[in-house]
Write a protein that holds these residues in place. Structure first.
Motif, PDB file in Angstrom:
ATOM      1  N   TYR A 101     -56.125 -11.320 -22.685  1.00 35.19           N
ATOM      2  CA  TYR A 101     -57.413 -10.897 -22.895  1.00 35.19           C
ATOM      3  C   TYR A 101     -58.308 -11.906 -23.359  1.00 35.19           C
ATOM      4  O   TYR A 101     -58.019 -12.805 -24.112  1.00 35.19           O
ATOM      5  CB  TYR A 101     -57.674  -9.503 -23.458  1.00 35.19           C
ATOM      6  N   GLY A 102     -59.586 -11.819 -23.353  1.00 37.63           N
ATOM      7  CA  GLY A 102     -60.564 -12.814 -23.892  1.00 37.63           C
ATOM      8  C   GLY A 102     -61.998 -12.475 -23.088  1.00 37.63           C
ATOM      9  O   GLY A 102     -62.249 -11.462 -22.747  1.00 37.63           O
ATOM     10  N   ASP A 103     -62.743 -13.460 -23.171  1.00 41.10           N
ATOM     11  CA  ASP A 103     -64.079 -13.412 -22.753  1.00 41.10           C
ATOM     12  C   ASP A 103     -64.320 -14.488 -22.035  1.00 41.10           C
ATOM     13  O   ASP A 103     -63.934 -15.693 -21.940  1.00 41.10           O
ATOM     14  CB  ASP A 103     -65.173 -13.149 -23.948  1.00 41.10           C
ATOM     15  N   VAL A 104     -65.300 -14.338 -21.002  1.00 40.31           N
ATOM     16  CA  VAL A 104     -65.834 -15.539 -20.204  1.00 40.31           C
ATOM     17  C   VAL A 104     -67.344 -15.435 -20.078  1.00 40.31           C
ATOM     18  O   VAL A 104     -67.845 -14.259 -19.891  1.00 40.31           O
ATOM     19  CB  VAL A 104     -65.146 -15.375 -18.523  1.00 40.31           C
ATOM     20  N   THR A 105     -67.887 -16.391 -19.819  1.00 40.38           N
ATOM     21  CA  THR A 105     -69.435 -16.760 -19.845  1.00 40.38           C
ATOM     22  C   THR A 105     -69.844 -17.237 -18.544  1.00 40.38           C
ATOM     23  O   THR A 105     -69.297 -18.079 -17.884  1.00 40.38           O
ATOM     24  CB  THR A 105     -69.991 -17.569 -21.015  1.00 40.38           C
TER      25      THR A 105
END
Length: 108
Positions: A101-105
């Motif tokens: 899991y994480g974030d993407v911009t």
């Protein structure tokens, strides 16, 4: 005397997971996808993307890590504005499902 630890970090990927992409139709970096070979596998059990309010905006299941197999930065066929999105990805490795899991911009 202060001790400092300097850590060099690749800003483009985190263990085979890009953290920014630009779905602007120029043919470069238009799809958020898992780089083949992440965690020793090319089988994605699921990839789910959420907006900042926790709404699911994308889900894809049971596919391989091929270029172009991922999220194109749209929701219900509409291009999304620049912003940060959260992902949850399950990868099959040696008959074990591993979560990432994480974030993407999105950058326009």
């Amino acid at each position: 005397m202060k001790n400092h630890v300097r850590r060099k970090r690749n800003s483009k990927t985190k263990n085979g997971r890009p953290n920014v992409f630009s779905p602007n139709g120029d043919g470069s970096n238009d799809i958020f996808y898992i780089i083949p070979g992440i965690a020793g596998s090319s089988q994605i059990v699921s990839m789910t993307i959420y907006d900042r309010w926790g709404n699911q905006i994308f889900r894809k299941e049971n596919y391989t890590t091929e270029i172009g197999q991922g999220w194109d930065g749209t929701f219900k066929g509409q291009e999304l504005n620049s912003g940060v999105f959260v992902y949850f990805i399950e990868v099959l490795e040696n008959d074990v499902i591993k979560p990432f899991y994480g974030d993407v911009t999105i950058v326009k």
